[in-house]
Structures are given as structure tokens and as C-alpha cells.
Design a protein around this motif. Sequence first.
Motif, PDB file in Angstrom:
ATOM      1  N   UNK A 244      -0.135  -9.717   8.716  1.00 34.69           N
ATOM      2  CA  UNK A 244      -0.718 -10.355   9.880  1.00 34.69           C
ATOM      3  C   UNK A 244      -1.283  -9.262  10.790  1.00 34.69           C
ATOM      4  N   UNK A 245      -2.354  -9.554  11.502  1.00 36.56           N
ATOM      5  CA  UNK A 245      -3.059  -8.522  12.256  1.00 36.56           C
ATOM      6  C   UNK A 245      -2.153  -7.776  13.231  1.00 36.56           C
ATOM      7  N   UNK A 246      -1.322  -8.480  13.998  1.00 39.40           N
ATOM      8  CA  UNK A 246      -0.468  -7.799  14.970  1.00 39.40           C
ATOM      9  C   UNK A 246       0.561  -6.916  14.282  1.00 39.40           C
ATOM     10  N   UNK A 247       1.086  -7.397  13.148  1.00 38.89           N
ATOM     11  CA  UNK A 247       2.079  -6.616  12.419  1.00 38.89           C
ATOM     12  C   UNK A 247       1.449  -5.402  11.752  1.00 38.89           C
ATOM     13  N   UNK A 248       0.199  -5.549  11.330  1.00 38.63           N
ATOM     14  CA  UNK A 248      -0.544  -4.426  10.746  1.00 38.63           C
ATOM     15  C   UNK A 248      -0.622  -3.280  11.756  1.00 38.63           C
ATOM     16  N   UNK A 249      -0.980  -3.609  12.986  1.00 41.80           N
ATOM     17  CA  UNK A 249      -1.102  -2.588  14.028  1.00 41.80           C
ATOM     18  C   UNK A 249       0.252  -1.928  14.320  1.00 41.80           C
ATOM     19  N   UNK A 250       1.298  -2.725  14.409  1.00 39.05           N
ATOM     20  CA  UNK A 250       2.630  -2.183  14.693  1.00 39.05           C
ATOM     21  C   UNK A 250       3.137  -1.320  13.536  1.00 39.05           C
ATOM     22  N   UNK A 251       2.773  -1.690  12.320  1.00 38.12           N
ATOM     23  CA  UNK A 251       3.133  -0.901  11.146  1.00 38.12           C
ATOM     24  C   UNK A 251       2.399   0.436  11.172  1.00 38.12           C
ATOM     25  N   UNK A 252       1.106   0.412  11.524  1.00 38.41           N
ATOM     26  CA  UNK A 252       0.333   1.646  11.629  1.00 38.41           C
ATOM     27  C   UNK A 252       0.959   2.614  12.624  1.00 38.41           C
ATOM     28  N   UNK A 253       1.454   2.075  13.733  1.00 41.65           N
ATOM     29  CA  UNK A 253       2.038   2.908  14.777  1.00 41.65           C
ATOM     30  C   UNK A 253       3.464   3.337  14.461  1.00 41.65           C
ATOM     31  N   UNK A 254       4.033   2.822  13.383  1.00 39.75           N
ATOM     32  CA  UNK A 254       5.403   3.175  13.030  1.00 39.75           C
ATOM     33  C   UNK A 254       6.454   2.409  13.801  1.00 39.75           C
TER      34      UNK A 254
END
Length: 326
Positions: A244-254
Motif C-alpha cells: 500500500x502506498x503509505x506502507x511503501x513510504x514507511x518501509x523506504x524510511x525504515x
Amino acid sequence: MAAWLMLAKDGSKRIGEGYDDNPTTHYSWDDTVPNHAAVQVGDVIALWDATELLGLSVIEDITVGQATKKTPFCLECGKADVAERKRKLPRFVCWSSDCKHEDDEAGWKDKDVVTYRSRHEAGWVCARGTLMAAELRALCVKPKSQNSLRELRWHDFQQAVTHGSVPLPLRIIDTAHNTIQDGHGTATIRVRKGQPAFRKQLLATFGEVCAFTGPAPVQALEAAHLYSYAANGRHHKGGGLLLRRDLHRLFDLGLIAVNPQTKTLDLHDDLKPYPDYAKLHDAPLTVNVTCEHIKWITQHWGMHRQDATQAAIPQQTRLTQPAPVS
């Protein structure tokens, strides 16, 4: 930690220089620029467009070369401080404080220069909207400097980014810096949109399923790389999941990572005050992953959960970053 504010704006560099900057991956300069040799591998690079901060990263590599370029000079005073206007006429203006000559033409000459090109894609953090031009200038060692490369007061800059009106965690920056200083390759992931073939492949493999939360509308799912696409230059088998888009961003940031041993989600404490995210802590992946996926997940875990890596990951699963594809 040394940090540099570098101008990355169309037309910001002098005419005839032939730069091909891409803020998220690399930046070029030469020995005609003040501070040209002071920038080092492991330094923080913060890029702005004269209006706002675009993003920041850690320099992984600097390629030094030689080139001959055509440089303009003022027909009145002979100095090289010439800028080309886009709208106002005359077309050229001399920047020299004792000249300021304006002309429709400029002189040109060949000059041998030393060239520098940074590579910094692995730790890139998008920072649009966090700091504006006036704030950035105030955070420079020399606030009134007009140079393209300006030294930042790192501690003050870090505080401004992490505690500003739009706070941005810089865990990736710290980890990338430490990793580079230790002499190891960096490993992280970047958001890279516009890859329909890769996304189509993931949809065929997993269906319309977010790997963290389960079934989701196809419009909400993004193809998340589990490695630095820019550093590797190709899509690896087992190198992606649908998120999901929000989780993708949070995953990228660690802020979200996947424990490679238990295949469960690990949330950073910053997310735990938010109930919708907190419930994901220790939740299992909702899709089956292969050994290839685990290889990349292990690298992401090592990058963002460095303190836990030695205890959580057996020796045989500790991996090094593959050499980038040229």
C-alpha cells in the motif's frame, strides 16, 4: 559529520558546462566551483532548487575526471563571471561587481577542468516542503554565501529537519554514513515510480494483495523494490513486493522493516502511537516469499535495524550488497 547544501536548479550552473544532474542519484561540479575539493565520501549532500529543500543523502562515491569545456567570458572586462538570461535582454550579464556589463554576445574559450561527480542514490530521502530557502541559507556556515556548494552546520540542519513543521526522520542518513565510514557498501531501497512492467509482474505473482495488510484495491498498490534500483540498474527476481502506498513510504524510511528470521513486521517506536499502524507490529507477511526475497529483506533489515542485526540474523544469512551494474 560534514554536510553541504548544493544548488540543483535548471539553469543554475553557468552556461556551457554540460551537467546532467539528477538530484536523487548524482550531482556534478568541477574545480572552478568554490569548495570543489572539500566535499568527501561520507559527507551529507542536501540539494535545493533555490526555493526549497529537495532531499538529502550521503555521498557513497565521488568520481574524479578531466574535461575540456567551453566557458563564457565578458567582452568588456574579460572575466568569466557571465550569466545567460532566459527572458530579459540583453542576453548576457557580467556578475563581476566592478563591471555588470550587459551584452547580446559573450566571448568563449576552452578550459581544462577537473570534474567531480557524486553518487548518492542509496540513502536518498525526499524532503520537499520541510525547509524553505531562507531557512536553508540561515543554516549555512556562511549564510550570505552565493556559492553553489555551501557548507551546512550539520547539527543545526539536522535539528531543523527532524523537529520542524514537517518533521522528517533521518535514521537512513545516520545509518548510511556509518556504513560508508566502515568501508561497506550501502543497502537501502528507494521509491521509483513509473515501472508498469515490474508492477505487472508482481501483480501476476501475488495478486491484488499488500504484503503487509492483505487484499487491497489494485489502485492502492505500488511495486516496492527491496533494494536500491538506481544502484543495481535492473529488476531482480524476488526483489519486490506489493505494498500500500503509505506502507511503501514507511518501509523506504525504515520505520517498518521485516524480520528475516520470523517474517514478521517490526515497527519503529515512532509509529506505535498510531493505532492503525501499531497493530501491524509482529504481524506476519500476508504473502509467501522465496529465499530470494529473504536475501533482499535481510539487507533492508541490516540497514535499518543495525543494532538488532547481529543478534537476530545468523552468520550465514548476513549478506553484502551486490556490486552495482554499470
